[in-house]
Design an enzyme around this catalytic site. Sequence first.
Site, PDB file in Angstrom:
ATOM      1  N   ASN A 150       0.838  -1.202   0.000  1.00 38.75           N
ATOM      2  CA  ASN A 150       0.000   0.000   0.000  1.00 38.75           C
ATOM      3  C   ASN A 150       0.876   1.257   0.000  1.00 38.75           C
ATOM      4  O   ASN A 150       0.851   2.079   0.897  1.00 38.75           O
ATOM      5  CB  ASN A 150      -0.982  -0.005   1.184  1.00 38.75           C
ATOM      6  CG  ASN A 150      -0.301  -0.107   2.529  1.00 38.75           C
ATOM      7  OD1 ASN A 150       0.825  -0.568   2.629  1.00 38.75           O
ATOM      8  ND2 ASN A 150      -0.986   0.329   3.569  1.00 38.75           N
TER       9      ASN A 150
ATOM     10  N   ASP B  11       2.620  -6.297  11.828  1.00 33.30           N
ATOM     11  CA  ASP B  11       1.809  -5.282  11.144  1.00 33.30           C
ATOM     12  C   ASP B  11       2.303  -3.878  11.508  1.00 33.30           C
ATOM     13  O   ASP B  11       1.519  -2.974  11.782  1.00 33.30           O
ATOM     14  CB  ASP B  11       0.317  -5.438  11.470  1.00 33.30           C
ATOM     15  CG  ASP B  11      -0.584  -4.613  10.556  1.00 33.30           C
ATOM     16  OD1 ASP B  11      -0.082  -4.061   9.558  1.00 33.30           O
ATOM     17  OD2 ASP B  11      -1.798  -4.506  10.837  1.00 33.30           O
TER      18      ASP B  11
ATOM     19  N   HIS C 293      -3.228 -10.811  10.107  1.00 33.76           N
ATOM     20  CA  HIS C 293      -3.645 -10.276  11.412  1.00 33.76           C
ATOM     21  C   HIS C 293      -5.043 -10.736  11.879  1.00 33.76           C
ATOM     22  O   HIS C 293      -5.957  -9.938  12.061  1.00 33.76           O
ATOM     23  CB  HIS C 293      -3.560  -8.755  11.429  1.00 33.76           C
ATOM     24  CG  HIS C 293      -4.091  -8.041  10.215  1.00 33.76           C
ATOM     25  ND1 HIS C 293      -5.309  -8.319   9.616  1.00 33.76           N
ATOM     26  CD2 HIS C 293      -3.556  -7.030   9.482  1.00 33.76           C
ATOM     27  CE1 HIS C 293      -5.491  -7.526   8.593  1.00 33.76           C
ATOM     28  NE2 HIS C 293      -4.434  -6.737   8.483  1.00 33.76           N
TER      29      HIS C 293
ATOM     30  N   PHE D 161      -5.627   4.151  11.016  1.00 37.08           N
ATOM     31  CA  PHE D 161      -5.400   2.906  11.737  1.00 37.08           C
ATOM     32  C   PHE D 161      -3.911   2.574  11.744  1.00 37.08           C
ATOM     33  O   PHE D 161      -3.208   2.853  10.786  1.00 37.08           O
ATOM     34  CB  PHE D 161      -6.134   1.749  11.040  1.00 37.08           C
ATOM     35  CG  PHE D 161      -7.636   1.833  11.086  1.00 37.08           C
ATOM     36  CD1 PHE D 161      -8.330   1.482  12.230  1.00 37.08           C
ATOM     37  CD2 PHE D 161      -8.359   2.226   9.957  1.00 37.08           C
ATOM     38  CE1 PHE D 161      -9.718   1.525  12.258  1.00 37.08           C
ATOM     39  CE2 PHE D 161      -9.743   2.268   9.976  1.00 37.08           C
ATOM     40  CZ  PHE D 161     -10.428   1.917  11.135  1.00 37.08           C
ATOM     41  N   GLY D 162      -3.437   1.938  12.823  1.00 38.15           N
ATOM     42  CA  GLY D 162      -2.096   1.371  12.791  1.00 38.15           C
ATOM     43  C   GLY D 162      -1.180   1.809  13.912  1.00 38.15           C
ATOM     44  O   GLY D 162      -1.287   2.934  14.416  1.00 38.15           O
TER      45      GLY D 162
END
Length: 428
Positions: free
Chosen positions: A93, A304, A231, A322-323
């Site tokens: 990505n 991740d 995940h 997110f993340g």
Amino acid sequence: MNWLIRNARIVTKNGELETVDVKVEEKKIIEIGSELKGKDHEEFQAEGLVISPGFVDLHVHLREPGGEHKETIETGTKSAAKGGFTTIAAMPNTRPVPDSVENLQSLNQKISDTAGVRVLPYAAITERQIGNKLNDLPSLKENGAFAFTDDGVGVQSADMMYQAMKTAAGINASIVAHCEENTLIYGGAVHDGTFSKEHNLPGIPSICEAVHISRDVLLAEAAGVHYHVCHISTKESVRVVRDAKKAGINVTAEVTPHHLLLSEDDIPGLDPNFKMNPPLRSKEDRQALIEGLLDGTIDFIATDHAPHTEAEKSEGMQLAPFGIVGLETAFPLLYTNFVEKGIFTLKQLIDWMTIKPSSAFNLPFGLLEVGGEADFTLIDLQEQKEIDPAGFVSKGKNTPFKGWECKGWPKATFYQGSLVWNEGGNEQ
């Protein structure tokens, strides 16, 4: 440079610790034993340190190209080396997406020029990860694609996923999936549970993930492909994967440290450093993940690692991306909270971070043996210190584990016989 690692403690096949020397020449381990002799070898004194194969993380976001303000290949691989990782797989990505031979070749050149450890690049399943047009998977594999995924978005079309799986099966490649049914996301920022209700936030239900896995394992069976679940986060998902394995379907799955360690009950108010996708689920989900890892339903651990800027993460729970980052804290967090408490053994944890991910994808890494790659890390199981994001070498400081006291810190990491991280300096 040739090395002699002196008096390191190796984990034996029966899980005991044994003191050994390790001799390295020409990027390979050529001897493991006691009181080894070497000529013109640089000596590294490792007394008291555990030597492990270099960790393998098959789910990392390096952000380059296009997101260099968050992370670069150089900073991300330095972060990996500091955390004990010598092999990582970079998610696609980026901007541009590695969805063409030209884009993948450009990415491979950047990796060759700036990576400090081994980087295996994923290529996207579909053009720009949009899900509408299948990429030329055979050509991408010929040009170095490690496996194929649209990670970050689930492939919504069953037909598109089936075509991708059949193509991948024909070239002996793996399909790797971020599992999320878009019609069931509902604009969610966190898990659809007690926290979302208490804070009046839209929630992402567990079924959003599990229905995609259910669909995909049946498609994978029909296509005859190796299918891997990213995940995994819910008890329903664990059940689906367990049943699929019992049915003989070639499916593997990974779990992150944060989903093993945290549930929605641990989120301290509206802190976006606790916002990740999949979200932190219920206590029951967390327990199912631990049990799934222990019984072999879940094959290995992956971080991740997803760096974001402080400005992005300050936008609030609903709007922040997110993340979280994970490369520099994965082993100490898991060692302290699972091995020290007797839930996992040290051998199990090392296996889940080395040989297990390699085996799932038939990679020749994650081993510490004569004739193998000189990829290893030296870990101090006794040193205890607090997680401090200000000390991360990653550009990303976004972690929910700030202030956690941990043991089990990697002190030095060797990649292909070169010292790429040393707590005392002196990287080669």
